[in-house]
Design an enzyme around this catalytic site. Structure first.
Site, PDB file in Angstrom:
ATOM      1  N   HIS A 132      25.900  65.146  59.434  1.00 18.05           N
ATOM      2  CA  HIS A 132      26.775  66.001  60.249  1.00 18.05           C
ATOM      3  C   HIS A 132      26.429  65.874  61.736  1.00 18.05           C
ATOM      4  CE1 HIS A 132      28.313  67.613  56.559  1.00 18.05           C
ATOM      5  NE2 HIS A 132      27.147  68.092  56.202  1.00 18.05           N
ATOM      6  N   LYS A 174      21.166  67.563  52.356  1.00 20.55           N
ATOM      7  CA  LYS A 174      21.435  68.401  53.522  1.00 20.55           C
ATOM      8  C   LYS A 174      20.401  68.130  54.615  1.00 20.55           C
ATOM      9  CE  LYS A 174      24.427  70.891  53.565  1.00 20.55           C
ATOM     10  NZ  LYS A 174      25.854  70.667  53.917  1.00 20.55           N
TER      11      LYS A 174
END
Length: 354
Positions: A96, A78
């Protein structure tokens, strides 16, 4: 055969992140093949540091990747911490940042200013464009499971990690409500299959939609379900599956949306009915009050609620690719090209590069 790569698996800064991109058993296989691996201390990781030591890995304090030698690939899952401002390593994780998400420009700027690169796991693909390592099945499974538990009044916050047998036990407990209807969009993909399996475990035969059904979407049929599980990941903007106007439509039956994809800050978001994800502390958000309430579950690290099962499955797919990190003409070259193309486009002012 090229020189073997050197990996530095970092501590995850998010407290709720219990997964590992590489489990000890697969780390041992890499070490046996000559790959050097350093693993940072991480108290919340579901795999003890001692197991990595037994696999032949070195250890380092949490967050020390910033001081790793420049030739090491920094492996994670992450988001990175906000510092340092200049990223000098090649990082492997889910960034992302390629679809106009909030903070994408800043993140890509950190890489370009430092001379590093993002090898985004979402864009690590084979010759046919299919991802070679993904958490999708377990994301779909957990997302659908939480949706069922909430719809039946059985979901309790905060959420805590489980193993599959415990989660399945909760899904199978008691009789399902009569005529409980659930729709999975993207049912033929990894996440969709996981979602359908969880719903079947809960005694629900889901309605399965995929490309054909979303091309000419029947909005009335969508709203005639109790639960919607979205598992569609798109790289280009498409007409939304659900809008705010739909939530206000007379006769709406839909009362719960579980968005597995969580593209909330991207222009590729197919469910533009919310602007903020939910989390383990507050897994459900109320979108509409009144006689016909509508709730949302949108947790962006769902597989970490089944950390052991999901990590083992992901690591089994990733470790053969890690052996090839320094080889020519591999999925890693495509990922590096995606970074270069996207960073150039985004930093020139476009918010959407793919």
């Amino acid at each position: 055969m090229s020189d073997r790569p050197r990996l530095w698996m970092r501590h995850e800064s998010r407290n709720s992140e219990r997964r590992a991109p590489l489990v000890p058993e697969d780390a041992a296989r890499l070490v046996a093949e000559g790959v050097g691996i350093t693993v940072e201390e991480a108290p919340q990781r579901s795999f003890p540091l001692a197991d990595y030591v037994a696999a032949g890995c070195r250890t380092a304090p949490a967050g020390s990747w910033t001081e790793a030698p420049r030739d090491h690939y920094v492996l994670g899952l992450k988001e990175l911490p906000d510092a340092p401002n200049h990223l000098v390593h090649r990082h492997i994780y889910f960034g992302h940042a390629y679809k106009g998400q909030t903070g994408a420009r800043e993140l890509l700027g950190r890489f370009t200013s430092g001379g590093g690169a993002l090898l985004d796991l979402e864009y690590l693909t084979d010759d046919d464009g299919r991802r070679v390592a993904a958490f999708g099945y377990w994301a779909g499974y957990v997302g659908a499971a939480l949706a069922v538990l909430h719809h039946r009044g059985l979901l309790r916050a905060p959420l805590h990690p489980l193993d599959r047998s415990a989660l399945d036990g909760r899904l199978a407990a008691g009789e399902p409500p009569a005529d409980e209807r659930a729709l999975v969009i993207g049912a033929l993909g990894r996440s969709g299959r996981g979602a359908c399996d969880a719903l079947e475990k809960a005694g629900i035969t889901p309605t399965r939609w995929d490309v054909a059904e979303t091309r000419a979407l029947d909005r009335r049929a969508l709203l005639d379900h109790d639960v919607l599980v979205n598992t569609v990941l798109t790289t280009r903007p498409v007409p939304p599956f659900l809008t705010s106007e739909d939530l206000d439509a007379p006769g709406r039956r839909l009362s719960l949306i579980a968005d597995v994809t969580c593209d909330v800050t991207s222009e590729c978001n197919v469910l533009p009915v919310y602007d903020e994800i939910t989390d383990w502390e507050h897994p459900v958000r109320r979108l509409r009050e009144g006689d016909r309430p509508a709730d949302l579950i949108a947790i962006d690290n769902l597989p970490s609620l089944l950390p052991v099962e999901s990590s083992r499955a992901f690591s089994a797919e990733l470790y053969p690719q890690l052996l090839r990190l320094n080889d020519a003409d591999t999925a890693w070259e495509r990922a590096l090209l995606a970074f270069g193309t996207t960073a150039t486009t985004v930093l020139k002012g476009s918010t959407h590069a793919r």
